[in-house]
Scaffold this motif. Structure first.
Motif, short mmCIF file in Angstrom:
data_model
loop_
_atom_site.label_atom_id
_atom_site.label_comp_id
_atom_site.label_asym_id
_atom_site.label_seq_id
_atom_site.Cartn_x
_atom_site.Cartn_y
_atom_site.Cartn_z
N LYS A 97 0.82 -1.22 0.00
CA LYS A 97 0.00 0.00 0.00
C LYS A 97 0.85 1.27 0.00
O LYS A 97 0.33 2.37 0.15
N ALA A 123 3.11 3.90 -1.86
CA ALA A 123 3.50 4.39 -3.19
C ALA A 123 5.02 4.42 -3.26
O ALA A 123 5.68 4.77 -2.28
N ALA A 165 -0.19 10.00 -6.32
CA ALA A 165 -0.35 9.42 -4.97
C ALA A 165 -0.74 10.50 -3.96
O ALA A 165 -1.38 10.22 -2.96
N GLY A 166 -0.34 11.73 -4.22
CA GLY A 166 -0.69 12.83 -3.31
C GLY A 166 0.30 13.01 -2.18
O GLY A 166 0.04 13.76 -1.25
N TYR A 167 1.45 12.31 -2.22
CA TYR A 167 2.45 12.44 -1.16
C TYR A 167 3.62 13.31 -1.62
O TYR A 167 3.86 13.45 -2.82
N THR A 168 4.35 13.87 -0.65
CA THR A 168 5.49 14.73 -0.99
C THR A 168 6.82 13.96 -1.01
O THR A 168 7.76 14.39 -1.65
N VAL A 169 6.86 12.86 -0.28
CA VAL A 169 8.07 12.03 -0.22
C VAL A 169 7.65 10.56 -0.28
O VAL A 169 6.71 10.17 0.42
N ALA A 191 8.79 12.30 8.81
CA ALA A 191 7.34 12.10 8.69
C ALA A 191 6.97 10.62 8.62
O ALA A 191 5.86 10.24 8.96
N PHE A 192 7.90 9.79 8.17
CA PHE A 192 7.65 8.35 8.16
C PHE A 192 8.97 7.60 8.27
O PHE A 192 10.03 8.13 7.94
N ARG A 234 3.69 9.23 10.97
CA ARG A 234 3.30 10.00 12.15
C ARG A 234 1.82 9.83 12.43
O ARG A 234 1.41 9.63 13.56
N SER A 235 0.99 9.91 11.37
CA SER A 235 -0.45 9.90 11.63
C SER A 235 -0.92 8.54 12.15
O SER A 235 -1.77 8.48 13.03
O1 4BW Z 1 -2.99 10.89 -0.25
C1 4BW Z 1 -3.13 11.11 0.97
N1 4BW Z 1 -4.06 10.41 1.70
C2 4BW Z 1 -4.20 10.63 3.05
N2 4BW Z 1 -5.09 9.92 3.71
N3 4BW Z 1 -3.48 11.56 3.73
C3 4BW Z 1 -2.57 12.29 3.05
C4 4BW Z 1 -2.36 12.10 1.68
N4 4BW Z 1 -1.37 12.94 1.30
C5 4BW Z 1 -1.00 13.64 2.40
N5 4BW Z 1 -1.73 13.25 3.45
C6 4BW Z 1 -1.64 13.84 4.81
C7 4BW Z 1 -1.27 12.79 5.84
O2 4BW Z 1 -1.76 13.18 7.10
O3 4BW Z 1 -0.56 14.82 4.80
C8 4BW Z 1 0.49 14.38 5.70
C9 4BW Z 1 1.84 14.68 5.11
O4 4BW Z 1 2.01 13.98 3.87
P1 4BW Z 1 3.42 13.86 3.20
O5 4BW Z 1 4.22 12.79 4.09
O6 4BW Z 1 4.17 15.16 3.31
O7 4BW Z 1 3.22 13.34 1.81
C10 4BW Z 1 0.26 12.86 5.85
O8 4BW Z 1 0.86 12.47 7.07
P2 4BW Z 1 1.17 10.95 7.37
O9 4BW Z 1 -0.01 10.08 7.04
O10 4BW Z 1 1.69 10.88 8.78
O11 4BW Z 1 2.33 10.55 6.36
C11 4BW Z 1 3.65 11.01 6.57
C12 4BW Z 1 4.46 10.81 5.34
O12 4BW Z 1 4.57 9.41 5.06
C13 4BW Z 1 3.84 11.43 4.10
C14 4BW Z 1 4.47 10.60 3.00
O13 4BW Z 1 5.79 11.06 2.73
C15 4BW Z 1 4.59 9.21 3.65
N6 4BW Z 1 3.45 8.36 3.31
C16 4BW Z 1 2.33 8.18 4.03
N7 4BW Z 1 1.53 7.26 3.47
C17 4BW Z 1 2.17 6.82 2.38
C18 4BW Z 1 3.39 7.53 2.27
N8 4BW Z 1 4.26 7.31 1.26
C19 4BW Z 1 3.91 6.40 0.33
N9 4BW Z 1 2.74 5.69 0.36
C20 4BW Z 1 1.86 5.86 1.37
N10 4BW Z 1 0.74 5.13 1.38
#
Ligand code: 4BW
Length: 174
Positions: free
Chosen positions: A36, A38, A56-60, A127-128, A144-145
């Motif tokens: 799960k 990305a 994917a919507g993530y920054t890293v 952050a992760f 973190r979340s």
């Molecule tokens: O697409 C998203 N879906 C959800 N449910 N929440 C998101 C999404 N994009 C951002 N968020 C939220 C989360 O609370 O913004 C926070 C910061 O995102 P980031 O860092 O800067 O892309 C998210 O916080 P988080 O869930 O504690 O996740 C921390 C970091 O872990 C994210 C990202 O770099 C990585 N990450 C989390 N889920 C991931 C992932 N990387 C790849 N695949 C995943 N499924």
């Protein structure tokens, strides 16, 4: 990559046994499994990587090799920096640069039997945290979340499960 080291473990204050046990009950919940997560391939171009990150919507996200071994992490700012010229961005370069040339290789990695203290400590700065097996194959990430959700649960149910009495002299108040 920074491996979990014994001196670092010893340097960390231990979390109370009962709280640690409750938090670790949710261990499976706060580990997002590799399928799960990305990711991008080490040989992908930055153009492809930017598309994956954007969709994917993530920054890293983690960078993997052909055997699913963790090789680095890649961020949107790192991609943008790679195509930033003196006066303008050169987005045509996105297709010429590989992920390997731009990814970060200095980041914390833990093994599957990770200590809770270590994860909590590392999540202050990151952050992760990536979790791998002995061969370096990505098993998942702890974010973190997800950990905050587990902590939230402990905060809500701890006092309903235990009788707590305040000590005469608490070490925190000294
Ligand atoms: O697409 C998203 N879906 C959800 N449910 N929440 C998101 C999404 N994009 C951002 N968020 C939220 C989360 O609370 O913004 C926070 C910061 O995102 P980031 O860092 O800067 O892309 C998210 O916080 P988080 O869930 O504690 O996740 C921390 C970091 O872990 C994210 C990202 O770099 C990585 N990450 C989390 N889920 C991931 C992932 N990387 C790849 N695949 C995943 N499924």
């Amino acid at each position: 990559m920074t491996e979990q080291s014994s001196w670092m473990k010893e340097a960390l204050a231990l979390i109370g046994e009962k709280i640690a046990a409750m938090l670790m009950e949710s261990r499976e919940d706060f580990l997002i499994p590799a399928e799960k997560v990305a990711n991008v391939g080490i040989r992908n171009t930055l153009e492809h990587a930017l598309l994956v990150l954007t969709n994917a919507g993530y920054t890293v996200i983690p960078v993997l090799d052909e055997e699913s071994r963790l090789r680095g992490i890649l961020s949107i700012p790192a991609i943008i920096r790679a195509v930033t010229g003196v006066e303008a961005f050169d987005f045509d370069k996105l297709g010429d640069i590989t992920v390997e040339e731009v990814m970060t290789t200095e980041f914390p990695v833990l093994k599957e039997d990770f200590e809770l203290e270590m994860v909590l400590h590392l999540l202050v700065q990151h952050a992760f945290i990536c979790i791998t097996d002995e061969d370096g194959v990505l098993q998942g990430i702890v974010t973190r979340s997800e950990l905050l959700k587990g902590t939230n649960r402990v905060a809500h149910v701890f006092e309903s499960m235990y009788d707590i009495t305040k000590k005469e002299e608490s070490p925190i108040e000294r």
